[in-house]
Scaffold this motif. Structure first.
Motif, PDB file in Angstrom:
ATOM      1  N   THR A 178     -28.818 -22.318  30.403  1.00 31.56           N
ATOM      2  CA  THR A 178     -29.598 -22.167  31.633  1.00 31.56           C
ATOM      3  C   THR A 178     -29.451 -23.393  32.530  1.00 31.56           C
ATOM      4  O   THR A 178     -29.673 -24.520  32.100  1.00 31.56           O
ATOM      5  N   PHE A 179     -29.062 -23.144  33.794  1.00 29.06           N
ATOM      6  CA  PHE A 179     -29.064 -24.178  34.823  1.00 29.06           C
ATOM      7  C   PHE A 179     -30.339 -23.955  35.636  1.00 29.06           C
ATOM      8  O   PHE A 179     -30.463 -22.959  36.349  1.00 29.06           O
ATOM      9  N   LEU A 180     -31.266 -24.883  35.523  1.00 30.10           N
ATOM     10  CA  LEU A 180     -32.577 -24.701  36.130  1.00 30.10           C
ATOM     11  C   LEU A 180     -32.558 -25.147  37.590  1.00 30.10           C
ATOM     12  O   LEU A 180     -32.240 -26.296  37.891  1.00 30.10           O
ATOM     13  N   LEU A 181     -32.870 -24.219  38.479  1.00 27.34           N
ATOM     14  CA  LEU A 181     -32.958 -24.513  39.906  1.00 27.34           C
ATOM     15  C   LEU A 181     -34.367 -25.025  40.212  1.00 27.34           C
ATOM     16  O   LEU A 181     -35.360 -24.347  39.932  1.00 27.34           O
ATOM     17  N   LEU A 182     -34.446 -26.238  40.775  1.00 27.12           N
ATOM     18  CA  LEU A 182     -35.736 -26.869  41.041  1.00 27.12           C
ATOM     19  C   LEU A 182     -35.836 -27.274  42.509  1.00 27.12           C
ATOM     20  O   LEU A 182     -34.820 -27.504  43.177  1.00 27.12           O
TER      21      LEU A 182
ATOM     22  N   VAL B  62     -20.432 -23.859  31.871  1.00 30.40           N
ATOM     23  CA  VAL B  62     -20.724 -22.542  32.411  1.00 30.40           C
ATOM     24  C   VAL B  62     -22.154 -22.165  32.053  1.00 30.40           C
ATOM     25  O   VAL B  62     -22.617 -22.418  30.934  1.00 30.40           O
ATOM     26  N   GLY B  63     -22.873 -21.549  32.994  1.00 28.73           N
ATOM     27  CA  GLY B  63     -24.236 -21.138  32.719  1.00 28.73           C
ATOM     28  C   GLY B  63     -24.737 -20.157  33.758  1.00 28.73           C
ATOM     29  O   GLY B  63     -24.016 -19.759  34.678  1.00 28.73           O
ATOM     30  N   ILE B  64     -25.998 -19.749  33.602  1.00 26.21           N
ATOM     31  CA  ILE B  64     -26.636 -18.877  34.582  1.00 26.21           C
ATOM     32  C   ILE B  64     -27.812 -19.628  35.198  1.00 26.21           C
ATOM     33  O   ILE B  64     -28.464 -20.437  34.539  1.00 26.21           O
ATOM     34  N   VAL B  65     -28.069 -19.359  36.482  1.00 27.19           N
ATOM     35  CA  VAL B  65     -29.124 -20.061  37.207  1.00 27.19           C
ATOM     36  C   VAL B  65     -30.462 -19.355  36.993  1.00 27.19           C
ATOM     37  O   VAL B  65     -30.546 -18.120  37.028  1.00 27.19           O
ATOM     38  N   SER B  66     -31.492 -20.166  36.764  1.00 22.79           N
ATOM     39  CA  SER B  66     -32.841 -19.632  36.606  1.00 22.79           C
ATOM     40  C   SER B  66     -33.786 -20.430  37.499  1.00 22.79           C
ATOM     41  O   SER B  66     -33.736 -21.659  37.524  1.00 22.79           O
ATOM     42  N   TYR B  67     -34.650 -19.702  38.231  1.00 24.03           N
ATOM     43  CA  TYR B  67     -35.643 -20.330  39.114  1.00 24.03           C
ATOM     44  C   TYR B  67     -37.013 -20.056  38.492  1.00 24.03           C
ATOM     45  O   TYR B  67     -37.433 -18.897  38.382  1.00 24.03           O
ATOM     46  N   PRO B  68     -37.711 -21.088  38.016  1.00 24.63           N
ATOM     47  CA  PRO B  68     -38.948 -20.848  37.262  1.00 24.63           C
ATOM     48  C   PRO B  68     -40.017 -20.141  38.089  1.00 24.63           C
ATOM     49  O   PRO B  68     -40.093 -20.301  39.304  1.00 24.63           O
ATOM     50  N   THR B  69     -40.813 -19.365  37.397  1.00 26.80           N
ATOM     51  CA  THR B  69     -41.907 -18.641  38.073  1.00 26.80           C
ATOM     52  C   THR B  69     -43.055 -19.576  38.432  1.00 26.80           C
ATOM     53  O   THR B  69     -43.865 -19.266  39.303  1.00 26.80           O
ATOM     54  N   ALA B  70     -43.127 -20.694  37.744  1.00 28.69           N
ATOM     55  CA  ALA B  70     -44.158 -21.700  38.023  1.00 28.69           C
ATOM     56  C   ALA B  70     -43.572 -23.078  37.791  1.00 28.69           C
ATOM     57  O   ALA B  70     -42.497 -23.217  37.210  1.00 28.69           O
ATOM     58  N   ASN B  71     -44.272 -24.124  38.274  1.00 22.81           N
ATOM     59  CA  ASN B  71     -43.805 -25.499  38.089  1.00 22.81           C
ATOM     60  C   ASN B  71     -42.404 -25.677  38.679  1.00 22.81           C
ATOM     61  O   ASN B  71     -41.529 -26.279  38.061  1.00 22.81           O
ATOM     62  N   ARG B  72     -42.218 -25.163  39.887  1.00 27.86           N
ATOM     63  CA  ARG B  72     -40.875 -25.121  40.470  1.00 27.86           C
ATOM     64  C   ARG B  72     -40.350 -26.484  40.900  1.00 27.86           C
ATOM     65  O   ARG B  72     -39.164 -26.620  41.201  1.00 27.86           O
ATOM     66  N   LYS B  73     -41.195 -27.489  40.934  1.00 30.57           N
ATOM     67  CA  LYS B  73     -40.738 -28.855  41.200  1.00 30.57           C
ATOM     68  C   LYS B  73     -40.596 -29.656  39.915  1.00 30.57           C
ATOM     69  O   LYS B  73     -40.145 -30.809  39.941  1.00 30.57           O
TER      70      LYS B  73
END
Length: 620
Positions: free
Chosen positions: A90-94, A58-69
């Motif tokens: 944190t589940f990082l959306l890339l 279980v986690g929450i999704v985070s979309y970085p403000t920079a370096n998104r790839k």
């Protein structure tokens, strides 16, 4: 250079002509909030990292403000996703593109992400994320990637980004519980591998896996928990190229079974046909060992061969292989018969069966990646690591039927390390209800030194049965004062001992029997309260009798005592004499009646004679 180019074109031709169906292994991603995205979505499991087979995350999704790839280190942007106390992972959306998937995962892991979700950049069916064979840049970190990864569709990724832009908190649950079926109490798995040890990091990881996993594999096999089968990929040479030098050096049985040149250089080192023959030998070792009831001997042979007969030492030979076989006590004659003649213009039944097995059936796709694990007819995706693979195999058992090896420390999830996993614990006794398993932590009341604790495992656990008082006094009150120790622990719970009152768990307070006038209340009594009891005495030459709560004279007590004894003695004497008189009387009466009965048989008494004569006269 021309040789390598020809080789690459040939392999591409063979792959394109031999295989046609690659199945993407998937798991579920469940969104629990926001309401607009609530639902279950499919995502493709990456072929690296450690998917939590059999469990959830279980986690929450985070979309970085920079370096998104995520093609660069997040340290360069001063961004961190490391967990803090009380915070969801944190589940990082890339975004997809610009670098390999493994590089994205490595950078995200170093930044503290618990998992990555890679959003596709075009509308297409889900694919399996992997690293190309020719990419050597990731060799240093590939086997150190431990976070799971998943590829999601472009539309789903766009929806997640939109929700995050609206400042919605996106809660997700990655679920791998149904990624592997578990139809029965035995897990069947295949390992598609290669005897080649000169293909770089992939070959190195294969043999390191075999060495590390050997012990677990043999335990599972010997006890009947699993059925293991090794497999080897071979290709065929297209008919127009059979007479060529390349086909002759890479193939056996007139182009029917081929393997790439180990160094991808036809002018030096071992040839592809050497690899094919050694692959065939390893299959035959398994077949002969399996027929003798010891299929686990394959693990010993492959391990020993890699150590004793490496290519780099020019020992990758038939002679070295046979020495290893003989040292393990496997029937060499049967193995050589199984191998047959590599130069014969005919099919080899063993390798023909291996080629047939490469083609996918039912839910399993074609085997096109080396190495590949197939567990319960599903291709395993993830890191080739002992713990990760064992966790996946264990997920193939029905829950509660897993062998003890599946509950060992080496594949536990370590969720109990943080906040005790949210489970009950007794810090004073160092007892916890939290237990890590490969499926995730469970809150389950423990058994400690033979004493079973009962409860829900989350808010309370209570020791029960005999011996419970030996562990932290059963959770009951206990105190020592003035050299005396009192405990409220009893077999069926906590109860303050006599002389105390309270709940028996946290407190037991001394009762003042003197002040509350429940003891030592006679007129001549003197009462003194003690901890857990009282002392009662009498004034003057008097003795306190606790049973009657009374004071009596010590002298009177002695006189009364002797008088009482004389009365008892006299009473016993009278009773004895009376009993003797009764006994003598009963004996005399009994003897008189016996004498009369005997005499009546020989000499009728007066009254009996008269009656008899009267009857006789009547008959005449």
């Amino acid at each position: 250079m021309r040789g390598k180019l020809w080789f690459s074109l040939w392999v591409l031709f063979l792959w394109g002509s031999s295989f046609g169906r690659f199945v993407v292994e998937k798991n579920s991603l469940k969104v629990t909030s926001p309401e607009s995205l609530k639902g279950t979505y499919k995502c493709a499991i990456g072929n690296f990292g450690v998917p939590q087979y059999g469990g959830t995350m279980v986690g929450i999704v985070s979309y970085p403000t920079a370096n998104r790839k995520a093609c660069k280190s997040f340290d360069d942007f001063d961004i961190s996703f490391k967990s803090k106390p009380g915070r969801f992972p944190t589940f990082l959306l890339l975004d997809r593109g610009d670098c390999y998937f493994t590089e994205k995962a490595w950078n995200a892991q170093n930044a503290g992400a618990a998992a990555i979700l890679v959003a596709d950049d075009k509308v297409e069916s889900l694919i399996t994320m992997d690293t190309p064979e020719q990419y050597s840049g990731g060799a240093s970190y590939l086997q150190n990637i431990t976070i799971p990864s998943a590829l999601i569709s472009k539309s789903f990724g766009d929806d997640l980004k939109k929700a995050l832009e609206n400042d919605d908190m996106v809660n997700v649950n990655l679920d791998w519980r149904e990624s592997l079926p578990h139809p029965d109490e035995r897990v069947e798995y295949e390992f598609w591998t290669n005897s080649n040890d000169e293909c770089g990091s992939k070959c190195d990881s294969q043999i390191e896996f075999v060495k590390s996993f050997k012990g677990a594999a043999q335990v599972l096999e010997k006890k009947g928990y699993t059925q293991f089968t090794p497999h080897y990929i071979t290709w065929y040479c297209p008919e127009p190229f059979i007479p060529s030098k390349q086909c002759k050096s890479q193939c056996i049985n007139k182009g029917r079974y081929c393997a790439p040149d180990p160094e991808q250089d036809f002018s030096r080192g071992y040839e592809g046909r050497d690899v094919v023959i050694q692959n065939l030998r390893q299959v035959c070792v398994f077949k002969v060992a399996n027929e003798s009831g010891k299929p686990w001997s394959w693990w010993d042979y492959v391990t020993d061969f890699s150590i004793r007969c490496p290519m780099k030492e020019k020992k990758y030979t038939k002679e070295c292989a046979e020495e290893v076989i003989q040292s393990l006590g496997i029937d060499l004659e049967k193995i050589n018969k199984c191998i047959g003649d590599p130069d014969a213009d005919e099919e080899n039944p063993v390798l023909k069966a291996e080629q047939d097995a490469q083609i996918g059936k039912d839910s399993r796709g074609d085997v096109t990646i080396l190495p590949t694990l197939v567990i319960n007819n599903r291709q395993y995706r993830g890191k080739l690591d002992k713990g990760a693979v064992l966790k996946a195999i264990c997920a193939g058992f029905q829950e509660t039927t897993e062998p003890a090896l599946c509950l060992s420390e080496e594949i536990e999830t370590n969720e109990c390390l943080e906040n005790n996993g949210g489970c009950w614990e007794d810090k004073a006794a160092n007892i916890t209800a939290c237990r890590d398993t490969f499926r995730g932590r469970v809150c389950e009341c423990p058994i400690v030194h033979g004493v079973k604790f009962v409860g829900d495992g989350y808010t309370h656990c209570k020791a029960s049965g005999s011996g419970r008082c030996e562990i932290n006094n059963g959770g009951c009150w206990k105190e020592t004062k003035d050299g005396r120790t009192y405990s409220a622990c009893v077999d069926d719970g906590c109860k303050c001992p006599p002389g105390f009152r309270g709940d028996g768990v946290k407190t037991c307070e001394d009762i003042d029997e003197c002040k509350e006038k429940i003891a030592c209340q006679c007129s001549a009594c003197k009462c003194k309260n003690t901890w857990g009891g009282y002392d009662c005495s009498c004034s003057g030459d008097l003795l306190y009798i606790k049973e009657h709560d009374a004071c009596i004279s010590k002298k009177a007590t002695t006189e009364v005592g002797w008088s009482f004894l004389w009365v008892i003695f006299f009473g016993l004497a009278v009773a004895g004499i009376g009993a003797y008189v009764v006994y003598k009387y009963r004996i005399r009466s009994y003897m008189d009646s016996e004498i009369r009965a005997i005499m009546a048989q020989y000499m009728p008494l007066d009254n009996q004679g008269e009656a008899s004569n009267h009857i006789l006269h009547g008959d005449i």
